[in-house]
Design an enzyme around this catalytic site. Sequence first.
Site, PDB file in Angstrom:
ATOM      1  N   ASP A  10       0.887  -1.276   0.097  1.00 53.83           N
ATOM      2  CA  ASP A  10      -0.001  -0.033   0.129  1.00 53.83           C
ATOM      3  C   ASP A  10       0.729   1.358   0.178  1.00 53.83           C
ATOM      4  O   ASP A  10       1.640   1.591   0.924  1.00 53.83           O
ATOM      5  CB  ASP A  10      -1.294   0.045   1.405  1.00 53.83           C
ATOM      6  CG  ASP A  10      -1.873  -1.016   1.154  1.00 53.83           C
ATOM      7  OD1 ASP A  10      -2.606  -1.477   0.246  1.00 53.83           O
ATOM      8  OD2 ASP A  10      -1.724  -1.712   2.210  1.00 53.83           O
ATOM      9  N   LEU A  43      -1.113   5.638  11.093  1.00 56.31           N
ATOM     10  CA  LEU A  43      -1.480   4.518  10.720  1.00 56.31           C
ATOM     11  C   LEU A  43      -1.056   3.765   9.687  1.00 56.31           C
ATOM     12  O   LEU A  43      -1.381   2.441   9.600  1.00 56.31           O
ATOM     13  CB  LEU A  43      -3.468   4.962  10.633  1.00 56.31           C
ATOM     14  CG  LEU A  43      -4.333   4.625  11.686  1.00 56.31           C
ATOM     15  CD1 LEU A  43      -3.874   5.926  12.546  1.00 56.31           C
ATOM     16  CD2 LEU A  43      -5.567   4.721  11.273  1.00 56.31           C
ATOM     17  N   LYS A  44      -0.242   4.505   8.834  1.00 60.37           N
ATOM     18  CA  LYS A  44       0.351   3.847   7.627  1.00 60.37           C
ATOM     19  C   LYS A  44       1.301   2.778   8.019  1.00 60.37           C
ATOM     20  O   LYS A  44       2.205   2.879   8.957  1.00 60.37           O
ATOM     21  CB  LYS A  44       1.201   5.057   6.978  1.00 60.37           C
ATOM     22  CG  LYS A  44       0.219   5.651   6.052  1.00 60.37           C
ATOM     23  CD  LYS A  44       1.034   6.526   4.999  1.00 60.37           C
ATOM     24  CE  LYS A  44       0.014   7.520   4.301  1.00 60.37           C
ATOM     25  NZ  LYS A  44       0.868   8.398   3.381  1.00 60.37           N
ATOM     26  N   GLY A  45       1.282   1.651   7.433  1.00 60.05           N
ATOM     27  CA  GLY A  45       2.298   0.526   7.703  1.00 60.05           C
ATOM     28  C   GLY A  45       1.714  -0.619   8.879  1.00 60.05           C
ATOM     29  O   GLY A  45       2.229  -1.532   8.943  1.00 60.05           O
ATOM     30  N   VAL A  46       0.911  -0.033   9.629  1.00 58.89           N
ATOM     31  CA  VAL A  46       0.865  -0.780  10.756  1.00 58.89           C
ATOM     32  C   VAL A  46      -0.474  -1.611  10.739  1.00 58.89           C
ATOM     33  O   VAL A  46      -1.241  -1.340   9.831  1.00 58.89           O
ATOM     34  CB  VAL A  46       0.534  -0.070  12.214  1.00 58.89           C
ATOM     35  CG1 VAL A  46       1.888   0.695  12.561  1.00 58.89           C
ATOM     36  CG2 VAL A  46      -0.640   0.812  12.171  1.00 58.89           C
ATOM     37  N   GLY A  47      -0.903  -2.812  11.441  1.00 53.72           N
ATOM     38  CA  GLY A  47      -1.464  -3.913  11.054  1.00 53.72           C
ATOM     39  C   GLY A  47      -3.003  -3.195  11.425  1.00 53.72           C
ATOM     40  O   GLY A  47      -3.210  -2.107  12.319  1.00 53.72           O
ATOM     41  N   ARG A  48      -4.077  -3.639  11.127  1.00 50.86           N
ATOM     42  CA  ARG A  48      -5.393  -3.217  11.212  1.00 50.86           C
ATOM     43  C   ARG A  48      -5.853  -3.127  12.668  1.00 50.86           C
ATOM     44  O   ARG A  48      -6.172  -1.848  12.922  1.00 50.86           O
ATOM     45  CB  ARG A  48      -6.549  -4.345  10.572  1.00 50.86           C
ATOM     46  CG  ARG A  48      -7.877  -3.810  10.175  1.00 50.86           C
ATOM     47  CD  ARG A  48      -8.850  -5.114   9.722  1.00 50.86           C
ATOM     48  NE  ARG A  48      -8.224  -5.650   8.423  1.00 50.86           N
ATOM     49  CZ  ARG A  48      -8.566  -6.597   7.880  1.00 50.86           C
ATOM     50  NH1 ARG A  48      -9.360  -7.304   8.532  1.00 50.86           N
ATOM     51  NH2 ARG A  48      -7.994  -7.090   6.918  1.00 50.86           N
ATOM     52  N   ALA A 114       1.739  -5.435   5.697  1.00 46.54           N
ATOM     53  CA  ALA A 114       1.004  -5.805   7.002  1.00 46.54           C
ATOM     54  C   ALA A 114      -0.409  -6.081   6.359  1.00 46.54           C
ATOM     55  O   ALA A 114      -1.241  -6.756   7.303  1.00 46.54           O
ATOM     56  CB  ALA A 114       0.916  -4.486   7.885  1.00 46.54           C
ATOM     57  N   SER A 115      -0.732  -5.945   5.238  1.00 38.90           N
ATOM     58  CA  SER A 115      -2.361  -6.278   4.953  1.00 38.90           C
ATOM     59  C   SER A 115      -2.639  -7.654   4.804  1.00 38.90           C
ATOM     60  O   SER A 115      -1.903  -8.269   4.126  1.00 38.90           O
ATOM     61  CB  SER A 115      -2.392  -5.245   3.568  1.00 38.90           C
ATOM     62  OG  SER A 115      -3.721  -5.637   3.193  1.00 38.90           O
ATOM     63  N   GLN A 116      -3.794  -7.720   5.203  1.00 37.75           N
ATOM     64  CA  GLN A 116      -4.646  -9.220   5.194  1.00 37.75           C
ATOM     65  C   GLN A 116      -5.223  -9.117   3.704  1.00 37.75           C
ATOM     66  O   GLN A 116      -5.643 -10.191   3.173  1.00 37.75           O
ATOM     67  CB  GLN A 116      -5.266  -9.261   6.292  1.00 37.75           C
ATOM     68  CG  GLN A 116      -4.865  -9.572   7.368  1.00 37.75           C
ATOM     69  CD  GLN A 116      -5.682  -9.635   8.560  1.00 37.75           C
ATOM     70  OE1 GLN A 116      -6.672 -10.569   8.721  1.00 37.75           O
ATOM     71  NE2 GLN A 116      -5.935  -8.828   9.433  1.00 37.75           N
ATOM     72  N   ASN A 117      -5.096  -8.019   2.986  1.00 34.40           N
ATOM     73  CA  ASN A 117      -5.933  -8.087   1.854  1.00 34.40           C
ATOM     74  C   ASN A 117      -4.657  -8.212   0.543  1.00 34.40           C
ATOM     75  O   ASN A 117      -5.125  -7.944  -0.541  1.00 34.40           O
ATOM     76  CB  ASN A 117      -6.697  -6.656   1.659  1.00 34.40           C
ATOM     77  CG  ASN A 117      -7.662  -6.803   2.427  1.00 34.40           C
ATOM     78  OD1 ASN A 117      -8.735  -7.738   2.374  1.00 34.40           O
ATOM     79  ND2 ASN A 117      -7.724  -5.732   3.481  1.00 34.40           N
ATOM     80  N   GLU A 168       9.548   1.380   1.326  1.00 31.29           N
ATOM     81  CA  GLU A 168       8.373   1.688   2.047  1.00 31.29           C
ATOM     82  C   GLU A 168       7.929   3.228   1.812  1.00 31.29           C
ATOM     83  O   GLU A 168       8.613   4.155   1.591  1.00 31.29           O
ATOM     84  CB  GLU A 168       9.046   1.720   3.436  1.00 31.29           C
ATOM     85  CG  GLU A 168       8.705   0.258   4.104  1.00 31.29           C
ATOM     86  CD  GLU A 168       7.206   0.111   4.793  1.00 31.29           C
ATOM     87  OE1 GLU A 168       6.508   1.129   4.593  1.00 31.29           O
ATOM     88  OE2 GLU A 168       6.604  -1.046   4.866  1.00 31.29           O
TER      89      GLU A 168
HETATM   90  C1  BG6 Z   1      -0.667  -1.669   5.646  1.00 33.70           C
HETATM   91  C2  BG6 Z   1      -1.395  -0.347   5.408  1.00 33.70           C
HETATM   92  O1  BG6 Z   1      -0.272  -1.922   4.425  1.00 33.70           O
HETATM   93  O2  BG6 Z   1      -1.877  -2.649   5.812  1.00 33.70           O
HETATM   94  C3  BG6 Z   1      -2.146   0.148   6.736  1.00 33.70           C
HETATM   95  O3  BG6 Z   1      -0.571   0.884   5.203  1.00 33.70           O
HETATM   96  C4  BG6 Z   1      -3.200  -1.126   7.119  1.00 33.70           C
HETATM   97  O4  BG6 Z   1      -2.700   1.091   6.529  1.00 33.70           O
HETATM   98  C5  BG6 Z   1      -2.465  -2.465   6.990  1.00 33.70           C
HETATM   99  O5  BG6 Z   1      -3.863  -0.750   8.189  1.00 33.70           O
HETATM  100  C6  BG6 Z   1      -3.482  -3.514   7.215  1.00 33.70           C
HETATM  101  O6  BG6 Z   1      -4.293  -3.705   6.127  1.00 33.70           O
HETATM  102  P1  BG6 Z   1      -5.607  -4.606   6.073  1.00 33.70           P
HETATM  103  O7  BG6 Z   1      -5.772  -4.694   4.658  1.00 33.70           O
HETATM  104  O8  BG6 Z   1      -5.137  -6.008   6.218  1.00 33.70           O
HETATM  105  O9  BG6 Z   1      -6.607  -3.767   6.787  1.00 33.70           O
HETATM  106 MG    MG Z   2       2.660   1.259   3.125  1.00 30.98          MG
END
Ligand code: BG6
Ligand code: MG
Length: 216
Positions: A10, A43-48, A114-117, A168
């Site tokens: 992201d 909030l950027k980079g940190v988990g949900r 960090a994203s689950q998506n 990053e």
């Molecule tokens: C990071 C984003 O890549 O993923 C964060 O920078 C986000 O903003 C984190 O909270 C978790 O993402 P998701 O998709 O699992 O909610």
């Molecule tokens: Mg990012």
Amino acid sequence: MKTAFIFDLDGVIVDTAKYHYLAWQRLAAEMGFSFDETDNERLKGVGRMQALDILLEIGGLSFTENHRIQLAQQKNTWYVEYLETLNQDAVLPGAVDFLKKSRQLGLKTALGSASQNASLILKKLDLLPYFDAIVDGNITTRAKPDPEVFVLGAKALSEPPSNCVVFEDAQAGIDAALNAGMTAVGVGFPDHLKGAALVVPSLQVLTPQSLILQLL
Ligand code: BG6
Ligand code: MG
């Protein structure tokens, strides 16, 4: 010698950071407080869940675990709805070219997000073939600035941390890379990316070859 590149998703590869921001902003509005771009940097980079906790701290609110889980799910539902319209226009300038050239040079590439998506997004945009390994929020247990995501990325590529360069867009991610003993390249504004060996406005202005030479 740098032999592996690990990319955040992201804000580095895809322009999805804005959708995270919109979804958090909508949640904040529902809870009765405003939330601006300066707050969003945290909030950027940190988990949900960690991001939700920061948001609640900004709003001066505290809730039970169950309620917090519901709020995080609500944010994710909105975020995934925004992702439905995602197309190739969301791929950030220079990202695909940089990935292609990196692989042509024989460098190994991993995703460290960090994203689950992450897989959903990479699949939708046909970006999966550009990565030798994917480490995302479904695998990690500790949020950036903990180095876990990048340590696992280096392991998946069978490379020592000192050979890895991390890309990053978030301070938490730069800190995670440094905590992992790696070199960090910031993508964005220098003010938000302290400690990076180099900060570029986008991957478009960089070639893997020139970067490798610069980091020798
Ligand atoms: C990071 C984003 O890549 O993923 C964060 O920078 C986000 O903003 C984190 O909270 C978790 O993402 P998701 O998709 O699992 O909610
Ligand atoms: Mg990012």
